[in-house]
Structure formats: C-alpha cells, structure tokens
Design an enzyme around this catalytic site. Structure first.
Site, mmCIF file in Angstrom:
data_model
loop_
_atom_site.group_PDB
_atom_site.id
_atom_site.type_symbol
_atom_site.label_atom_id
_atom_site.label_comp_id
_atom_site.label_asym_id
_atom_site.label_seq_id
_atom_site.Cartn_x
_atom_site.Cartn_y
_atom_site.Cartn_z
ATOM 1 N N SER A 10 0.877 -1.185 0.000
ATOM 2 C CA SER A 10 0.000 0.000 0.000
ATOM 3 C C SER A 10 0.902 1.219 0.000
ATOM 4 O O SER A 10 1.689 1.426 0.932
ATOM 5 C CB SER A 10 -0.874 0.001 1.261
ATOM 6 O OG SER A 10 -1.200 1.334 1.619
ATOM 7 N N HIS A 33 -1.515 -2.141 -4.155
ATOM 8 C CA HIS A 33 -2.757 -1.800 -3.457
ATOM 9 C C HIS A 33 -2.894 -0.279 -3.398
ATOM 10 O O HIS A 33 -2.047 0.411 -2.820
ATOM 11 C CB HIS A 33 -2.676 -2.398 -2.049
ATOM 12 C CG HIS A 33 -3.880 -2.198 -1.204
ATOM 13 N ND1 HIS A 33 -4.936 -3.078 -1.208
ATOM 14 C CD2 HIS A 33 -4.198 -1.247 -0.293
ATOM 15 C CE1 HIS A 33 -5.851 -2.667 -0.338
ATOM 16 N NE2 HIS A 33 -5.430 -1.551 0.229
ATOM 17 N N ASP A 35 -5.025 2.820 -2.069
ATOM 18 C CA ASP A 35 -6.033 3.222 -1.082
ATOM 19 C C ASP A 35 -6.727 4.489 -1.550
ATOM 20 O O ASP A 35 -6.140 5.571 -1.524
ATOM 21 C CB ASP A 35 -5.364 3.436 0.278
ATOM 22 C CG ASP A 35 -4.977 2.119 0.904
ATOM 23 O OD1 ASP A 35 -5.867 1.264 1.064
ATOM 24 O OD2 ASP A 35 -3.783 1.927 1.220
ATOM 25 N N MET A 68 -12.408 3.262 -0.570
ATOM 26 C CA MET A 68 -12.957 3.758 0.699
ATOM 27 C C MET A 68 -13.708 5.052 0.392
ATOM 28 O O MET A 68 -13.286 6.154 0.758
ATOM 29 C CB MET A 68 -11.826 3.978 1.706
ATOM 30 C CG MET A 68 -11.243 2.661 2.208
ATOM 31 S SD MET A 68 -9.655 2.870 3.042
ATOM 32 C CE MET A 68 -8.572 2.859 1.636
ATOM 33 N N MET A 137 -10.511 -5.706 7.220
ATOM 34 C CA MET A 137 -9.767 -4.565 7.745
ATOM 35 C C MET A 137 -9.318 -4.908 9.166
ATOM 36 O O MET A 137 -10.132 -5.266 10.023
ATOM 37 C CB MET A 137 -10.625 -3.303 7.756
ATOM 38 C CG MET A 137 -11.055 -2.813 6.371
ATOM 39 S SD MET A 137 -9.702 -2.622 5.196
ATOM 40 C CE MET A 137 -8.699 -1.386 6.013
ATOM 41 N N GLY A 142 -8.660 4.575 6.882
ATOM 42 C CA GLY A 142 -8.502 6.026 6.791
ATOM 43 C C GLY A 142 -7.052 6.457 6.866
ATOM 44 O O GLY A 142 -6.673 7.447 6.263
ATOM 45 N N PHE A 143 -6.254 5.694 7.593
ATOM 46 C CA PHE A 143 -4.867 6.111 7.816
ATOM 47 C C PHE A 143 -3.944 4.897 7.864
ATOM 48 O O PHE A 143 -4.344 3.834 8.356
ATOM 49 C CB PHE A 143 -4.745 6.877 9.138
ATOM 50 C CG PHE A 143 -5.670 8.068 9.196
ATOM 51 C CD1 PHE A 143 -5.289 9.291 8.641
ATOM 52 C CD2 PHE A 143 -6.933 7.951 9.760
ATOM 53 C CE1 PHE A 143 -6.153 10.374 8.659
ATOM 54 C CE2 PHE A 143 -7.805 9.032 9.780
ATOM 55 C CZ PHE A 143 -7.418 10.256 9.235
ATOM 56 N N GLY A 144 -2.718 5.093 7.392
ATOM 57 C CA GLY A 144 -1.704 4.070 7.549
ATOM 58 C C GLY A 144 -1.093 4.181 8.943
ATOM 59 O O GLY A 144 -1.388 5.118 9.693
ATOM 60 N N GLY A 145 -0.272 3.196 9.284
ATOM 61 C CA GLY A 145 0.513 3.281 10.508
ATOM 62 C C GLY A 145 -0.242 3.014 11.800
ATOM 63 O O GLY A 145 0.248 3.348 12.880
ATOM 64 N N ASP A 175 -5.703 -5.962 6.054
ATOM 65 C CA ASP A 175 -5.232 -4.623 5.699
ATOM 66 C C ASP A 175 -5.176 -3.756 6.951
ATOM 67 O O ASP A 175 -6.202 -3.421 7.537
ATOM 68 C CB ASP A 175 -6.195 -4.026 4.658
ATOM 69 C CG ASP A 175 -5.685 -2.702 4.090
ATOM 70 O OD1 ASP A 175 -4.588 -2.272 4.463
ATOM 71 O OD2 ASP A 175 -6.415 -2.120 3.264
ATOM 72 N N GLY A 176 -3.944 -3.390 7.322
ATOM 73 C CA GLY A 176 -3.741 -2.478 8.436
ATOM 74 C C GLY A 176 -2.908 -3.086 9.549
ATOM 75 O O GLY A 176 -3.228 -4.144 10.082
ATOM 76 N N GLY A 177 -1.801 -2.427 9.857
ATOM 77 C CA GLY A 177 -0.982 -2.852 10.992
ATOM 78 C C GLY A 177 -0.216 -4.142 10.773
ATOM 79 O O GLY A 177 0.142 -4.825 11.739
ATOM 80 N N GLY A 197 1.824 -1.519 4.313
ATOM 81 C CA GLY A 197 2.172 -0.136 4.017
ATOM 82 C C GLY A 197 3.398 0.317 4.785
ATOM 83 O O GLY A 197 4.537 0.210 4.318
#
Ligand code: DX5
Ligand code: ZN
Length: 220
Positions: A10, A33, A35, A68, A137, A142-145, A175-177, A197
């Site tokens: 991402s 990917h 976003d 999104m 998810m 909404g946000f990376g990291g 997706d995420g973390g 990401g």
C-alpha cells in the site's frame, strides 16, 4: 501447511513525492494496493485514477483499488480505464452489495469486498461465490501506521473455515498494521494476502527483502 502468501504494498505511507520509485522498489510483490479515500466514507483524502494511471506506466504488477468512498459504483469505470485489474469495495459503502459486485464483474474486473473491523462476517455470505478476495480490515480505515485490532483474528479463522468448507477460490486479505509479528498471527489464523504499508515503506531494509521474508512466513 504450505500456503502461497501474496503481498500487496500500500503506497499510502510511501514517500508521496517519489511514488515512482516506491512502485519500482516493490516490483517483486504480487499486487499493488491503491487506497482510494474520498473524505466522506473515511476522514481522509488520498488519490484518484490519474495517479493510478501514471503509476501503471512504471509497474508490471496488477493494480487493485481499495475503494474507501461513498458511491463506489461511480469509480469502477475510471479505475478500470486507469489500468486497475480489481476493485475492492466496502460492504458498508452501499446498501446494494450484490448489485455492486455484479457491476464490478460485468466491467471485466476481479471483485473484492472489504469489511470494517466491526462489520459482521456474514455480510459477505451471499456474494462470496463471486469474490476473488475478502479484505478484512485489521484497522479502522482512513490512515496508515495504525495497530492491528486483535479481535479480527477470530474473523479470519471463521472466514477460512467458510471458504474451505465451500471450496471457493477466494483469498483472505488483511489490511492495516501488518508487520512481521502480526503477519505470523494473521497467517496462522488463515490469511493468505497481506496489504503492507508502513512496515514496507518506513523500513530501513530493502523492500524486496521484506517482501520475500513475509512471503516465506507461509511455509511454516
Ligand atoms: C487503511 C488502508 C491501508 C493502510 C495500510 O485505511 O486501507 O491499506 O494504509 O497501511 P499500514 O500497513 O501502514 O497499516
Ligand atoms: Zn487498503
């Protein structure tokens, strides 16, 4: 169990002033990917089809658009024209999920559905035979990291059971973390597609080595 793990970088948390290098550096991944955020469905803005098209000229990876956005149906054609091979739409972004999935498929694209952490898994039951991926998810989008929400692990296990029982050809994406430790956990729970990401783009290691390392976690 030997599972081929696919990796989808991402670029949201890559150096946005040098996206060309970012995509060139992850050429050994499986998908790219993207976003796509509209400031309505999620409280952030990212990029649109013009950016996807510009990057496509510098990557041989298939592109997937993680939509999104509200009114996801408006964006299928623009991203198809920009070179995307797959649309991943949020179940929460439409009251007509079945129709939306059929629209994506009718455009000649692979269809995927994303579920926010608090959305029940059975929301996808009816469309599961039509999907190439369910993207669970592991953070609120909404946000990376952000940090992975551990409660989603049970959802991954349940989805793996559903897909195995029915024999569907559908990947389980997260997706995420995702970083090395959380990748092990989600793979053990049944995920076979990792969106990555921050761990890839804010890492001192060479992205190709990070990708290879994550992929081999499926061999354990
Ligand atoms: C979250 C996005 C993700 C995210 C992944 O809204 O869908 O793709 O940016 O980034 P990391 O790996 O930084 O959590
Ligand atoms: Zn995403």
């Amino acid at each position: 169990m030997i599972t081929e793990i696919q990796i989808a970088p991402s670029i949201l948390n890559a150096d946005l002033a040098d996206l060309r290098s970012a995509v060139e550096n992850v050429a050994t991944a499986d998908w790219l990917h993207l976003d796509i955020m509209d400031g309505h469905f999620v409280p952030n803005l990212s990029f649109g089809p013009a950016v996807a098209k510009a990057l496509k000229a510098h990557s041989r990876l298939p592109f997937e658009a993680h939509l999104m956005v509200t009114n996801p149906e408006f964006y299928i054609e623009p991203f198809r024209q920009a070179g995307a091979a797959r649309m991943i739409a949020h179940a929460e972004s439409t009251v007509h999920l079945h129709r939306l999935v059929q629209m994506i498929k009718a455009s000649g694209l692979e269809a995927g559905v994303a579920l926010n952490p608090a959305t029940p898994l059975n929301t996808v039951d009816l469309v599961l035979p039509d999907l190439k991926i369910v993207l669970l998810m592991t953070v609120n989008p909404g946000f990376g990291g952000q940090s992975l929400i551990p409660g989603v692990l049970a959802k991954i296990r349940e989805l793996r059971h559903k897909i195995a029982t029915a024999g569907f050809d559908c990947r389980i994406g997260v997706d995420g973390g995702i970083k090395r430790e959380t990748a092990k956990e989600v793979i053990a729970a049944g995920a076979d597609f990792l969106v990555v990401g921050t761990y890839l783009f804010k890492n001192k290691e060479d992205p190709a080595r990070v990708i290879a390392d994550l992929k081999q976690l499926g061999n354990g």
